[in-house]
Design a protein around this motif. Structure first.
Motif, PDB file in Angstrom:
ATOM      1  N   ASN A 259      -3.379 -14.490   5.454  1.00  0.00           N
ATOM      2  CA  ASN A 259      -4.468 -13.658   4.945  1.00  0.00           C
ATOM      3  C   ASN A 259      -4.233 -13.388   3.458  1.00  0.00           C
ATOM      4  O   ASN A 259      -3.121 -13.526   2.942  1.00  0.00           O
ATOM      5  CB  ASN A 259      -4.510 -12.333   5.700  1.00  0.00           C
TER       6      ASN A 259
ATOM      7  N   VAL B  89      -5.188 -10.414   0.455  1.00  0.00           N
ATOM      8  CA  VAL B  89      -5.784  -9.170  -0.046  1.00  0.00           C
ATOM      9  C   VAL B  89      -5.555  -9.161  -1.555  1.00  0.00           C
ATOM     10  O   VAL B  89      -4.417  -9.031  -2.011  1.00  0.00           O
ATOM     11  CB  VAL B  89      -5.164  -7.921   0.617  1.00  0.00           C
TER      12      VAL B  89
ATOM     13  N   VAL C 195      -6.359  -7.320  -4.948  1.00  0.00           N
ATOM     14  CA  VAL C 195      -6.809  -6.024  -5.456  1.00  0.00           C
ATOM     15  C   VAL C 195      -6.676  -6.008  -6.973  1.00  0.00           C
ATOM     16  O   VAL C 195      -5.615  -6.331  -7.507  1.00  0.00           O
ATOM     17  CB  VAL C 195      -5.976  -4.875  -4.849  1.00  0.00           C
TER      18      VAL C 195
ATOM     19  N   ALA D 294     -12.958  -1.123   2.574  1.00  0.00           N
ATOM     20  CA  ALA D 294     -11.906  -2.124   2.733  1.00  0.00           C
ATOM     21  C   ALA D 294     -11.123  -1.901   4.022  1.00  0.00           C
ATOM     22  O   ALA D 294     -10.778  -2.859   4.734  1.00  0.00           O
ATOM     23  CB  ALA D 294     -10.976  -2.093   1.526  1.00  0.00           C
TER      24      ALA D 294
ATOM     25  N   LEU E 286     -10.616  -4.438   7.268  1.00  0.00           N
ATOM     26  CA  LEU E 286      -9.330  -4.790   7.874  1.00  0.00           C
ATOM     27  C   LEU E 286      -9.294  -4.439   9.357  1.00  0.00           C
ATOM     28  O   LEU E 286      -8.746  -5.196  10.172  1.00  0.00           O
ATOM     29  CB  LEU E 286      -8.198  -4.083   7.129  1.00  0.00           C
TER      30      LEU E 286
ATOM     31  N   LEU F 289      -9.814 -10.746   1.425  1.00  0.00           N
ATOM     32  CA  LEU F 289     -10.494  -9.527   1.012  1.00  0.00           C
ATOM     33  C   LEU F 289     -10.206  -9.262  -0.458  1.00  0.00           C
ATOM     34  O   LEU F 289      -9.046  -9.176  -0.871  1.00  0.00           O
ATOM     35  CB  LEU F 289     -10.014  -8.350   1.863  1.00  0.00           C
TER      36      LEU F 289
ATOM     37  N   LEU G 106      -4.361   0.863   1.708  1.00  0.00           N
ATOM     38  CA  LEU G 106      -4.535  -0.531   2.125  1.00  0.00           C
ATOM     39  C   LEU G 106      -3.238  -1.100   2.694  1.00  0.00           C
ATOM     40  O   LEU G 106      -3.238  -1.762   3.746  1.00  0.00           O
ATOM     41  CB  LEU G 106      -5.003  -1.380   0.943  1.00  0.00           C
TER      42      LEU G 106
ATOM     43  N   LEU H  59      -2.318  -2.570   6.593  1.00  0.00           N
ATOM     44  CA  LEU H  59      -1.716  -3.863   6.924  1.00  0.00           C
ATOM     45  C   LEU H  59      -0.513  -3.676   7.847  1.00  0.00           C
ATOM     46  O   LEU H  59      -0.301  -4.460   8.786  1.00  0.00           O
ATOM     47  CB  LEU H  59      -1.290  -4.592   5.652  1.00  0.00           C
TER      48      LEU H  59
ATOM     49  N   THR I 240       0.461 -11.792   5.228  1.00  0.00           N
ATOM     50  CA  THR I 240      -0.627 -11.463   4.304  1.00  0.00           C
ATOM     51  C   THR I 240      -0.099 -11.491   2.880  1.00  0.00           C
ATOM     52  O   THR I 240       0.858 -10.785   2.544  1.00  0.00           O
ATOM     53  CB  THR I 240      -1.221 -10.083   4.610  1.00  0.00           C
TER      54      THR I 240
ATOM     55  N   VAL J 151      -0.521 -10.257  -0.612  1.00  0.00           N
ATOM     56  CA  VAL J 151      -1.173  -9.147  -1.314  1.00  0.00           C
ATOM     57  C   VAL J 151      -0.950  -9.331  -2.816  1.00  0.00           C
ATOM     58  O   VAL J 151       0.178  -9.579  -3.255  1.00  0.00           O
ATOM     59  CB  VAL J 151      -0.610  -7.784  -0.863  1.00  0.00           C
TER      60      VAL J 151
END
Length: 503
Positions: free
Chosen positions: A35, A37, A39, A194, A198, A210, A272, A276, A285, A287
């Motif tokens: 995944n 994420v 930001v 957000a 998730l 995302l 966030l 997770l 994930t 990030v």
């Protein structure tokens, strides 16, 4: 422990309590691809994050992720302005190729080659939340479904671009083109969206990507004011200004609000990360935390502008990557520019970068814990009063502009001996050789991108569909349309650059 240090520790403990918590027994929710994420805040310089050496700003969640991931010392916004940065991020292309030469110019369609399109076609469930600023022209309108979402076809919650973040005004456009108010500070409402994304997608087999784009700490209709509970965390009298900033009440007030907004952003980032953990998808994930560009905050005697200059407080931004399954924690000394983000992200996700990408793919270097040798990152800016090009190296910041420009952006800083860029060496006879070397690097980048340094007024006349946009000063938002006829690099092919741009 002195009183001030004790108060700071208590504040950090409080904010960490709101943010990240450890999860016992991660569940194995792996998928074919990890995944993502991604930001990014708006206008947050790297020196406004604790892990980059600022001991007064309160950003415990970002700092904690930096300790768990890869933190880059030198991430550079090649074009330190909102739309141009976003255009490069989403296309992997220089502004002469993607169309985003200035704020409110419309990003040209990707034809399957833009970041969101590659992720979508690679099997990802996409979500985009927050500031967009790529539709061009009038900002006060929703982004319709279709090619101008550039692949973000699944879930899209944006107000396009607004600078009113207050609880009474903050909103997003729904899929019917109607405003929906958050009823709370804008980043808080966007983070709620957000978290909902998730909650709905963390347990699915399909990987998700995302993107969360918070507009603070960018200045807004109330200056740099932040929610009161965050401003209370800082003492106006104790704030330390940059050495490049004059110590005035206005400067201190702006710093206080700016840092308070950064702390609010950090707290929402912690929410966030906590989600997770709760969902058991932390390890698989990737990030990313970064920002589009920095903020001068009245540094270097510049009081009428906040960005779009070569000084590092405007161009150097935080970049932190965490992916427990693949990336070992460390601090990287690699030079990373905006054009490198798309190919590197796709490389880490094991997706092929389109041939249209013009940046470098650092995925293997990151996985192998090796810093690739790169000598420079290009810098550039198009504008009516300032029209400059330059480079950022490990040691130097350099930029030059043609004689017709009026802002005086001719700079050479030796950051090794002058980390706050207080001494401009551009006209120093002793540094002529260095200046020539930096100029040669700059020209090399310009040749690569077919940039002939054509004056911006001439550029505008050639590229806009709407003649009113070409006449608008600074932003075609005034003309309601930022649409372009095609790639600027093609439209300008028959235009000759004037003399006088050489060093």
């Amino acid at each position: 422990m002195d009183k001030n240090m004790g108060c700071l520790v208590l504040k950090i403990i409080f904010l960490l309590g709101l943010g990240v918590t450890a999860t016992a027994g991660e569940t194995d929710k792996t998928s074919r691809h990890p995944n993502l994420v991604f930001v990014f805040s708006d206008q947050q310089a790297s020196d406004m994050v604790g892990c980059y050496g600022n001991d007064q700003i309160i950003t415990p969640n970002i700092d904690q992720m930096a300790a768990e991931g890869v933190r880059f010392r030198h991430c550079v916004s090649s074009y330190s302005c909102c739309t141009p940065y976003r255009g490069m991020l989403m296309s992997g292309q220089h502004p002469l190729y993607n169309g985003c030469l200035a704020n409110d110019m419309q990003l040209l369609p990707g034809k399957g080659n833009h970041l969101g399109e590659v992720l979508r076609d690679g099997g990802y469930r996409l979500g985009y939340i927050g500031k967009w600023h790529l539709y061009g022209g009038l900002r006060d309108r929703p982004i319709p479904r279709g090619p101008f979402r550039y692949g973000f076809d699944h879930e899209f919650f944006s107000n396009n671009c607004t600078v009113d973040f207050g609880a009474e005004s903050a909103f997003y456009w729904d899929e019917h083109g109607k405003r929906v108010k958050f009823g709370k500070w804008e980043p808080d409402g966007q983070t709620d969206q957000a978290l909902d994304f998730l909650d709905r997608h963390a347990d699915q087999e399909q990987p998700f990507a995302l993107f969360v784009s918070w507009h603070p700490p960018h200045g807004h209709v109330d200056g740099y004011a932040a929610p009161a509970e965050y401003e209370k965390l800082y003492d106006l009298a104790e704030i330390k200004l940059r050495p490049s900033c004059e110590d005035t009440l206005r400067s201190r007030t702006e710093y206080l609000g700016y840092m308070a907004m950064c702390t609010n952003i950090d707290q929402n980032f912690g929410r966030l990360l906590k989600k997770l953990d709760e969902k058991g998808i932390r390890d698989n994930t990737l990030v990313v935390y970064t920002s589009d560009h920095g903020d001068l905050l009245r540094s270097h005697g510049i009081h009428d502008w906040h960005k779009s200059v070569p000084e590092h407080v405007a161009t150097r931004v935080p970049l932190i990557l965490r992916w427990p399954d693949k990336l070992s924690p460390r601090v990287s000394n690699m030079l990373v520019g905006t054009l490198d983000l798309m190919p590197t992200l796709l490389g880490l996700l094991d997706l092929q970068s389109p041939e249209t990408c013009q940046g470098r793919n650092y995925a293997e270097a990151l996985k192998n814990e090796k810093d690739e040798s790169t000598d420079s990152v290009p810098l550039f800016f198009w504008g009516e009063k300032s029209d400059w090009r330059g480079v950022y190296t490990h040691r130097y910041t350099y930029a030059f502009e043609p004689p017709s420009a009026t802002r005086g952006v001719n700079v050479l800083y030796d950051r090794q001996h002058d980390p706050h860029e207080l001494n401009n060496l551009f006209t120093s006879p002793a540094h002529r050789k260095v200046r020539d070397e930096m100029h040669a690097l700059t020209k090399k980048w310009m040749v690569k991108f077919r940039d002939e340094h054509i004056p911006f007024d001439t550029v505008k006349q050639k590229i806009y569909v709407d003649p009113d946009a070409a006449r608008a000063q600074w932003s075609p938002d005034q003309a309601k349309s930022g649409a372009l006829k095609g790639r600027p690099v093609d439209l300008l092919g028959s235009v000759s650059a004037p003399g006088g741009t050489e060093n």
